[in-house]
Design a protein around this motif. Structure first.
Motif, short mmCIF file in Angstrom:
data_model
loop_
_atom_site.label_atom_id
_atom_site.label_comp_id
_atom_site.label_asym_id
_atom_site.label_seq_id
_atom_site.Cartn_x
_atom_site.Cartn_y
_atom_site.Cartn_z
N LYS A 253 0.79 5.83 10.24
CA LYS A 253 1.32 6.77 9.38
C LYS A 253 0.46 7.57 8.75
CE LYS A 253 3.12 6.24 4.54
NZ LYS A 253 3.32 6.20 3.55
N GLN B 248 -8.98 15.50 3.48
CA GLN B 248 -8.17 14.05 2.70
C GLN B 248 -7.29 13.25 3.66
OE1 GLN B 248 -7.83 15.95 -1.14
NE2 GLN B 248 -8.37 13.82 -1.95
N TYR B 249 -7.39 12.45 4.32
CA TYR B 249 -6.79 11.85 4.23
C TYR B 249 -6.51 10.27 4.64
CZ TYR B 249 -9.76 10.14 7.92
OH TYR B 249 -10.84 8.92 9.13
N ARG B 250 -5.54 9.56 5.22
CA ARG B 250 -5.13 8.39 4.78
C ARG B 250 -4.16 7.93 6.46
NH1 ARG B 250 -1.99 8.99 -0.89
NH2 ARG B 250 -3.62 9.42 -1.68
N PHE B 251 -4.49 6.35 6.28
CA PHE B 251 -3.84 6.15 7.88
C PHE B 251 -3.55 4.64 7.41
CE2 PHE B 251 -4.58 4.12 11.82
CZ PHE B 251 -3.47 4.40 12.67
N GLU B 252 -1.94 4.21 7.71
CA GLU B 252 -2.10 3.04 7.80
C GLU B 252 -1.20 2.74 8.48
OE1 GLU B 252 0.64 3.19 3.41
OE2 GLU B 252 -1.06 4.30 3.76
N ARG C 23 -1.20 10.64 6.28
CA ARG C 23 -1.31 11.39 5.92
C ARG C 23 -2.38 12.19 5.36
NH1 ARG C 23 3.15 10.33 1.50
NH2 ARG C 23 3.97 11.81 2.17
N ALA C 24 -2.50 13.48 5.70
CA ALA C 24 -3.71 14.82 5.65
C ALA C 24 -3.59 15.30 3.98
CB ALA C 24 -4.28 14.91 6.50
N LYS C 25 -4.23 15.82 3.65
CA LYS C 25 -4.77 17.19 2.52
C LYS C 25 -5.93 18.51 2.48
CE LYS C 25 -3.52 18.34 -2.30
NZ LYS C 25 -2.64 19.12 -2.16
N ARG D 277 4.12 10.75 10.90
CA ARG D 277 4.65 9.58 10.93
C ARG D 277 6.22 9.11 12.24
NH1 ARG D 277 7.72 6.33 5.59
NH2 ARG D 277 8.46 5.08 6.76
N LYS E 43 10.73 6.43 1.98
CA LYS E 43 10.25 7.78 1.02
C LYS E 43 11.54 6.96 -0.08
CE LYS E 43 8.99 10.50 3.74
NZ LYS E 43 7.85 11.26 3.62
N GLU F 30 8.46 11.87 11.28
CA GLU F 30 8.16 13.04 10.04
C GLU F 30 6.84 13.49 10.81
OE1 GLU F 30 9.52 12.38 6.41
OE2 GLU F 30 8.61 14.60 6.57
N PHE G 262 1.21 13.86 -1.41
CA PHE G 262 -0.47 13.15 -0.97
C PHE G 262 -1.22 12.34 -1.91
CE2 PHE G 262 -4.51 12.65 -0.41
CZ PHE G 262 -5.13 12.26 1.38
N LYS H 198 0.56 -0.82 0.34
CA LYS H 198 -0.15 0.02 0.12
C LYS H 198 0.58 1.06 -0.03
CE LYS H 198 -3.84 1.91 2.19
NZ LYS H 198 -5.02 1.77 3.62
N GLU I 68 1.94 15.31 7.48
CA GLU I 68 2.17 14.40 7.56
C GLU I 68 2.64 13.84 9.22
OE1 GLU I 68 4.90 12.44 4.89
OE2 GLU I 68 5.07 10.61 6.04
#
Lengths: 265, 406
Positions: free
Chosen positions: B52, B18-22, B54-56, B65, A120, B84, A265, A96, B63
């Motif tokens: 981790k 908008q965000y992602r989390f993992e 991340r958002a926008k 992390r 990264k 991060e 992003f 992912k 970010e």
């Protein structure tokens, strides 16, 4: 009697005019016709600016074991060069966030980068060998690269029908000697202006794989396939790609397809 | 960590990001070959959890992390590291980032002369120690599609985390209890603020990527070790670094180069400890072979050398000071994504120094993975005070890792 003779003269004169008119047009060779059809289909499919979609790649081995990989994809047309595309892997969880950026070129090898999110790190990929398996599937990298007329020698074979749909059958010989194929036999739908079937022949000239394109939908003047089923006849393995949420005419900024954007992003 | 989750959950809907989390959590079981020191732990059993986020929102992005490790058998390995924690604002041709950042400028697979901006946790993995985020203000300028300029200001000093006395990756029976910034002339300070600067130029062209950089910063890789009565203290010096990377496709091969020239202030203490001006250069070739059965093997040949100092200084500057690596990574490309990789690193100066490692990795399900890692180090120390890789002589280890992704 003279009326009959005049009629015969008229027929001869008309036939002569027809013949002269016809003979003035050069006879199109199979190579020229193949190239013309490929150029026309390519031109028809040009002008979509950019697209985006969600993609599901299903990989099935010879025993029927199956794994599904999910990706989001976007691409952008380039004037005078191949398209640019960005694939973001969404599933399985261990890949992912991995991203692959491709700058396709008409004649040169593609520029390609891979972004590894855990490190990264942006890594340049050597795209010279086109026959690498994409994510362990039966699709080679070259199968998923943008279709550029210049990448092949085109030869018209015949017209025919597949599932009652009119098709042109064209043989395409890859120009790149590092291609995994000696020939692609492409069955192009005359309305969709896109393939219904492609048969891939390996470097020895034997049938290797068959891709069947289906679930076409119309987007403005364009038709786009919703599914490709790729069967490897030599190994019995199969891979299927299914598209969803396809949107065309997207206006991207070129910076979204740069190496720098891989870590955004 | 819980507070962080609560904060993220609260701010996400408020600002319609908008965000992602993992994330991932892993269990690591590690066993070393027994050594002669009773103070060191020959096994460890740890849990590591990494997240981790991340958002926008329009032109803004953020970010976060980091990871935390808890080792049940070796308390000194417990660690929480923020890699991060940054906020960015971007326009068409530029971007500004403020916060803690994890850099990765490396081009090669094994040797990384230029990947030294971040401080490191040396009690992790000798080949690529974990990174600690560096506070930075970054201005990025994009010129066309192929050129990027980055300007950095780094305001503070975050020291590398060195190994405890019970670590098999450490210096035997010694413990580091203090970390300082070395100011020259035997002077040091506990201050954590220090102005540091950097600039980097990147360009990609047909079949290649090139970058150059200049850094005036604290060297967290090469440091002085001094006794302070109750143990050891590490003193980190300032350095000016001029470096660059190249990745260039040549037919079926990819050529990779990393180079860093380090210019230290002239200081007798640094010189006496082997920290002198030097050029660290690494080069590598990579080739991938695609097999008819869809499997693929990538072969890697890399070499690293340190120029400008004598053999003794070279050995104290890096574990791999004049070494060559031959490695491979074989991907089975099957439904379980099985992968076998291996490498051998041989010291060309001390021909008996060898590091051999091999890893088997495969997916167990869509959300879990398993790794088996074997490493053998023969560094044959023949001196009273070991240097470089000699510290890790006979630190053979087996590592089992189960990773669950969420």
């Amino acid at each position: 009697m003279s009326r009959i003779i005049n009629s015969i003269k008229g027929v001869i004169l008309f036939s002569t005019i027809l013949c002269v008119g016809h003979c003035k047009e050069p006879i199109e060779s199979d190579l020229e016709k193949g190239l013309r059809i490929s150029q026309e289909t390519n031109q028809f499919n040009d002008g979509f600016f950019g697209d985006s979609s969600e993609t599901e790649l299903e990989i099935i081995n010879a025993h029927g074991d199956k794994i599904v990989r999910k990706m989001s994809q976007k691409s952008m047309e380039q004037k005078g060069d191949g398209d640019r595309s960005l694939i973001t892997f969404q599933w399985p969880a261990d890949v992912k966030g991995t991203r692959m950026l491709t700058w396709s070129h008409k004649k040169k090898n593609d520029d390609q980068w891979l972004y590894l999110p855990s490190l990264k790190r942006v890594k340049r990929i050597n795209s010279r060998n086109q026959s690498g398996s994409f994510m362990g599937s039966e699709f080679y990298y070259e199968d998923l690269s943008s279709v550029e007329v210049e990448k092949y020698v085109h030869k018209f074979v015949k017209e025919g029908k597949i599932n009652d749909r009119d098709v042109w059958v064209i043989d395409r010989d890859p120009v790149n000697r590092h291609s995994g194929y000696s020939k692609l036999r492409v069955y192009i739908d005359k309305v969709y202006m896109n393939p219904l079937t492609i048969e891939y022949f390996d470097r020895k000239g034997e049938l290797l794989k068959t891709a069947k394109f289906s679930k076409y939908t119309k987007h403005g003047k364009y038709y786009r396939q919703g599914r490709i089923e790729m069967v490897n006849h030599q190994t019995g393995k199969q891979s299927n790609i299914t598209w969803s949420k396809l949107t065309l005419n997207k206006k991207y900024k070129s910076k979204e397809f740069t190496k720098n954007a891989l870590d955004s992003f | 960590m819980k507070k962080l989750f609560v904060l993220l959950t609260l701010i996400t809907p408020v600002f319609s990001f908008q965000y992602r989390f993992e994330g991932e959590t892993s269990i690591e079981a590690r066993v070393f070959k027994k050594d002669r020191f009773s103070s060191t732990k020959d096994h460890s059993f740890a849990n590591k959890t990494a997240i981790k986020w991340r958002a926008k929102h329009e032109n803004y992005s953020a970010e976060i992390r980091g990871f935390a490790r808890r080792d049940l058998s070796q308390k000194s390995r417990d660690v929480s590291i923020l890699e991060e924690f940054s906020l960015s604002y971007e326009e068409n041709s530029y971007e500004i980032k403020v916060g803690s950042k994890m850099f990765n400028w490396s081009a090669l697979e094994a040797f990384h002369p230029v990947d030294n901006v971040n401080s490191r946790n040396y009690d992790s993995n000798v080949e690529s120690p974990e990174k600690i985020g560096q506070n930075v203000i970054q201005y990025k300028k994009l010129i066309g599609e192929s050129i990027v300029w980055d300007f950095y200001y780094m305001p503070d000093f975050r020291h590398s985390k060195l190994t405890g006395k019970d670590s098999r990756l450490g210096l035997g029976s010694f413990d580091f209890n203090n970390y300082k910034l070395y100011q020259g002339n035997n002077q040091s300070t506990n201050s954590s603020t220090k102005d540091q600067y950097g600039v980097r130029y990147q360009r990609n062209f047909e079949g290649g990527d090139i970058s150059f950089h200049y850094l005036d910063f604290i060297d967290k890789t090469h440091f002085l070790v001094q006794a302070n009565g109750v143990g050891l203290q590490a003193l980190f010096p300032m350095v000016k670094q001029y470096g660059g990377t190249l990745q260039q496709i040549f037919g079926e091969y990819t050529l990779k180069v990393e180079a860093a020239y380090r210019d230290y202030d002239k200081d007798a203490t640094l010189v006496a400890n082997g920290i002198e001006d030097h050029l660290q250069l690494a080069m590598g070739l990579e080739k991938t072979i695609y097999h008819d059965n869809s499997q693929e093997t990538t072969w890697i040949l890399e070499a690293q050398n340190i120029f400008g100092v004598d053999e003794k200084s070279r050995q104290s500057l890096d574990f791999f000071q004049r070494d060559i690596l031959l490695g491979f990574r074989h991907s089975f490309n099957d439904v379980m994504s099985k992968e076998l990789s291996g490498s051998i690193i041989v010291d060309l100066e001390e021909s008996k120094q060898i590091l051999v490692s091999t890893t088997w990795a495969q997916r167990l399900s869509d959300t879990s993975k398993f790794k088996f890692h074997l490493r053998m180090i023969d560094a044959y120390p023949n001196v009273k005070v070991p240097v470089g890789l000699q510290h890790l002589n006979q630190d053979h280890q087996v590592l089992l890792e189960y990773i669950r992704f969420f």
